[in-house]
Design a protein around this motif. Structure first.
Motif, PDB file in Angstrom:
ATOM      1  N   LEU A  66       6.597  -5.758   7.708  1.00 38.47           N
ATOM      2  CA  LEU A  66       5.664  -4.879   8.433  1.00 38.47           C
ATOM      3  C   LEU A  66       4.246  -5.415   8.274  1.00 38.47           C
ATOM      4  N   PRO A  67       3.428  -5.325   9.335  1.00 38.55           N
ATOM      5  CA  PRO A  67       2.041  -5.768   9.194  1.00 38.55           C
ATOM      6  C   PRO A  67       1.249  -4.835   8.278  1.00 38.55           C
ATOM      7  N   ALA A  68       0.146  -5.360   7.761  1.00 40.17           N
ATOM      8  CA  ALA A  68      -0.619  -4.657   6.722  1.00 40.17           C
ATOM      9  C   ALA A  68      -1.025  -3.242   7.126  1.00 40.17           C
ATOM     10  N   HIS A  69      -1.471  -3.050   8.374  1.00 38.71           N
ATOM     11  CA  HIS A  69      -1.951  -1.710   8.731  1.00 38.71           C
ATOM     12  C   HIS A  69      -0.814  -0.685   8.721  1.00 38.71           C
ATOM     13  N   LYS A  70       0.405  -1.149   8.975  1.00 42.42           N
ATOM     14  CA  LYS A  70       1.552  -0.231   8.918  1.00 42.42           C
ATOM     15  C   LYS A  70       1.970   0.043   7.475  1.00 42.42           C
ATOM     16  N   VAL A  71       1.840  -0.985   6.624  1.00 40.42           N
ATOM     17  CA  VAL A  71       2.153  -0.799   5.199  1.00 40.42           C
ATOM     18  C   VAL A  71       1.203   0.252   4.605  1.00 40.42           C
ATOM     19  N   VAL A  72      -0.067   0.171   4.994  1.00 39.89           N
ATOM     20  CA  VAL A  72      -1.066   1.137   4.511  1.00 39.89           C
ATOM     21  C   VAL A  72      -0.649   2.553   4.910  1.00 39.89           C
ATOM     22  N   ARG A  73      -0.195   2.702   6.164  1.00 40.23           N
ATOM     23  CA  ARG A  73       0.221   4.036   6.626  1.00 40.23           C
ATOM     24  C   ARG A  73       1.432   4.559   5.877  1.00 40.23           C
ATOM     25  N   ARG A  74       2.270   3.632   5.373  1.00 35.91           N
ATOM     26  CA  ARG A  74       3.442   4.063   4.592  1.00 35.91           C
ATOM     27  C   ARG A  74       3.061   4.485   3.168  1.00 35.91           C
ATOM     28  N   GLY A  75       1.823   4.224   2.758  1.00 36.49           N
ATOM     29  CA  GLY A  75       1.388   4.718   1.452  1.00 36.49           C
ATOM     30  C   GLY A  75       1.165   3.669   0.380  1.00 36.49           C
ATOM     31  N   MET A  76       0.901   2.422   0.824  1.00 37.26           N
ATOM     32  CA  MET A  76       0.622   1.390  -0.185  1.00 37.26           C
ATOM     33  C   MET A  76      -0.600   0.589   0.251  1.00 37.26           C
ATOM     34  N   SER A  77      -1.548   0.390  -0.662  1.00 36.01           N
ATOM     35  CA  SER A  77      -2.725  -0.410  -0.304  1.00 36.01           C
ATOM     36  C   SER A  77      -2.991  -1.486  -1.345  1.00 36.01           C
ATOM     37  N   LEU A  78      -3.639  -2.549  -0.885  1.00 36.78           N
ATOM     38  CA  LEU A  78      -3.930  -3.719  -1.721  1.00 36.78           C
ATOM     39  C   LEU A  78      -5.414  -3.777  -2.049  1.00 36.78           C
ATOM     40  N   VAL A  79      -5.713  -3.978  -3.321  1.00 34.72           N
ATOM     41  CA  VAL A  79      -7.080  -4.286  -3.764  1.00 34.72           C
ATOM     42  C   VAL A  79      -7.091  -5.802  -3.968  1.00 34.72           C
ATOM     43  N   PRO A  80      -7.692  -6.537  -3.017  1.00 37.18           N
ATOM     44  CA  PRO A  80      -7.463  -7.986  -3.008  1.00 37.18           C
ATOM     45  C   PRO A  80      -8.214  -8.746  -4.093  1.00 37.18           C
ATOM     46  N   GLU A  81      -7.712  -9.954  -4.341  1.00 40.56           N
ATOM     47  CA  GLU A  81      -8.373 -10.885  -5.251  1.00 40.56           C
ATOM     48  C   GLU A  81      -9.813 -11.100  -4.769  1.00 40.56           C
ATOM     49  N   GLY A  82     -10.762 -11.073  -5.689  1.00 36.67           N
ATOM     50  CA  GLY A  82     -12.163 -11.308  -5.326  1.00 36.67           C
ATOM     51  C   GLY A  82     -12.836 -10.120  -4.646  1.00 36.67           C
ATOM     52  N   ARG A  83     -12.104  -8.992  -4.583  1.00 33.93           N
ATOM     53  CA  ARG A  83     -12.648  -7.695  -4.097  1.00 33.93           C
ATOM     54  C   ARG A  83     -12.861  -7.607  -2.599  1.00 33.93           C
ATOM     55  N   LYS A  84     -13.363  -8.694  -1.975  1.00 29.42           N
ATOM     56  CA  LYS A  84     -13.559  -8.713  -0.510  1.00 29.42           C
ATOM     57  C   LYS A  84     -14.367  -7.504  -0.023  1.00 29.42           C
ATOM     58  N   ILE A  85     -15.451  -7.247  -0.719  1.00 28.24           N
ATOM     59  CA  ILE A  85     -16.399  -6.213  -0.309  1.00 28.24           C
ATOM     60  C   ILE A  85     -17.278  -6.771   0.819  1.00 28.24           C
ATOM     61  N   PHE A  86     -17.670  -5.919   1.761  1.00 26.44           N
ATOM     62  CA  PHE A  86     -18.589  -6.356   2.813  1.00 26.44           C
ATOM     63  C   PHE A  86     -20.014  -6.099   2.316  1.00 26.44           C
ATOM     64  N   PHE A  87     -20.649  -7.154   1.824  1.00 31.13           N
ATOM     65  CA  PHE A  87     -21.941  -7.018   1.141  1.00 31.13           C
ATOM     66  C   PHE A  87     -23.051  -6.381   1.969  1.00 31.13           C
ATOM     67  N   PRO A  88     -23.205  -6.740   3.274  1.00 33.11           N
ATOM     68  CA  PRO A  88     -24.338  -6.157   4.010  1.00 33.11           C
ATOM     69  C   PRO A  88     -24.123  -4.689   4.360  1.00 33.11           C
ATOM     70  N   LEU A  89     -22.882  -4.226   4.321  1.00 29.74           N
ATOM     71  CA  LEU A  89     -22.607  -2.827   4.658  1.00 29.74           C
ATOM     72  C   LEU A  89     -22.884  -1.936   3.454  1.00 29.74           C
ATOM     73  N   THR A  90     -23.147  -0.662   3.727  1.00 28.54           N
ATOM     74  CA  THR A  90     -23.369   0.261   2.617  1.00 28.54           C
ATOM     75  C   THR A  90     -22.047   0.578   1.924  1.00 28.54           C
ATOM     76  N   VAL A  91     -22.176   1.214   0.769  1.00 36.04           N
ATOM     77  CA  VAL A  91     -21.006   1.668   0.016  1.00 36.04           C
ATOM     78  C   VAL A  91     -20.140   2.556   0.913  1.00 36.04           C
ATOM     79  N   GLU A  92     -20.802   3.501   1.591  1.00 41.89           N
ATOM     80  CA  GLU A  92     -20.059   4.447   2.423  1.00 41.89           C
ATOM     81  C   GLU A  92     -19.361   3.753   3.598  1.00 41.89           C
ATOM     82  N   GLU A  93     -20.033   2.767   4.188  1.00 36.25           N
ATOM     83  CA  GLU A  93     -19.407   2.027   5.296  1.00 36.25           C
ATOM     84  C   GLU A  93     -18.195   1.236   4.814  1.00 36.25           C
ATOM     85  N   ASN A  94     -18.286   0.672   3.615  1.00 35.11           N
ATOM     86  CA  ASN A  94     -17.128  -0.024   3.045  1.00 35.11           C
ATOM     87  C   ASN A  94     -15.965   0.952   2.847  1.00 35.11           C
TER      88      ASN A  94
END
Ligand code: ADP
Ligand code: MG
Length: 239
Positions: A68-96
């Protein structure tokens, strides 16, 4: 409950993962240890739907989610906190955080965001700050918070303590404990074996693309010669 059996993942002709098995249950912590290049991140990404496994089974609460693709896996109730965090730096905390909640309705998204701020008050305090201005530990909490926005029952985490100072590692592990106490099942890859073993119920060792050892945290501690041999330099501290 997540159950992964005999996972195989290729990069083109390269067979990076060939026989990884592990599981994660509600309110439980499974820690995956193993040397660099063993296939830990590849396995997590495949389970989360970012690579298509070549073979093996991935089941969530008894139903196959393999391929299943990632967005469907998320809907089934599982999410990934990726290596290196992959935060969007220019966006605010709330936007992230909103990015993590994109599968939710607006109303449930706002409620979940309030829960995330309740769990990690520092994120609420900094909600309008650019995420790139947060400390490393705060960025890791933001990565946790973003994953929590989809209200997962199982969270996969790839080296959450990577690059953090020792005091921050403790803070991050305490954050993981808070999520476990909410009933979430955690499957965590960690190089920081000592800190991770404090939380672990089950330990899985992955070496050269396959699961080579599985046991309880107590067994892992008692069986240091085995763990040492498999981990090499990343082995447990003598204690
Ligand atoms: N995008 C990629 N393309 C080709 N090979 C890759 C890619 N990512 C990882 N690999 C290879 O797959 C193997 C497993 O890598 P990885 O899953 O990142 O290991 P770990 O997380 O345990 O350090 C390594 O040999 C690595 O070089
Ligand atoms: Mg990795």
């Amino acid at each position: 409950m997540l159950e992964v059996k005999d996972l195989h993942v290729n990069y083109g002709p390269v067979n990076a993962v060939h026989g990884v098995s592990f599981a994660a249950g509600e309110s439980q912590v499974t820690v995956v240890l193993g040397p660099n290049g063993a296939g830990k991140s590849t396995s997590l990404r495949a389970v989360a739907g970012f690579h298509k496994p070549r073979a093996g089974t991935v089941e969530l609460d008894g139903e196959s989610i393999s391929g299943l693709p990632a967005h469907k896996v998320v809907r089934r109730g599982m999410s990934l906190v990726p290596e290196g965090r992959k935060i969007f730096f220019p966006l605010t905390v709330e936007e992230n955080l909103r990015i993590g909640g994109y599968t939710a309705s607006r109303a449930s998204g706002e409620k979940t965001m309030a829960e995330v701020y309740d769990t990690f008050p520092v994120l609420g305090d900094r909600r309008h700050s650019a995420a790139g201005l947060l400390s490393g530990g705060e960025q890791q909490m933001l990565a946790f918070g973003r994953a929590l926005m989809s209200q997962p029952r199982i969270m996969l985490m790839d080296e959450p303590s990577m690059g953090l100072a020792p005091t921050m590692i403790e803070t991050v592990m305490a954050s993981v404990k808070v999520m476990v106490d909410k009933g979430i099942g955690i499957l965590m890859v960690e190089q920081n074996a000592d800190a991770a073993l404090e939380l672990a119920d089950t330990v899985v060792i992955v070496t050269r693309g396959e699961t080579t050892w599985t046991g309880t945290a107590a067994e892992a501690r008692a069986d240091k010669t085995v763990v040492h041999a498999m981990l090499g330099e990343a082995a447990l501290d003598e204690s």
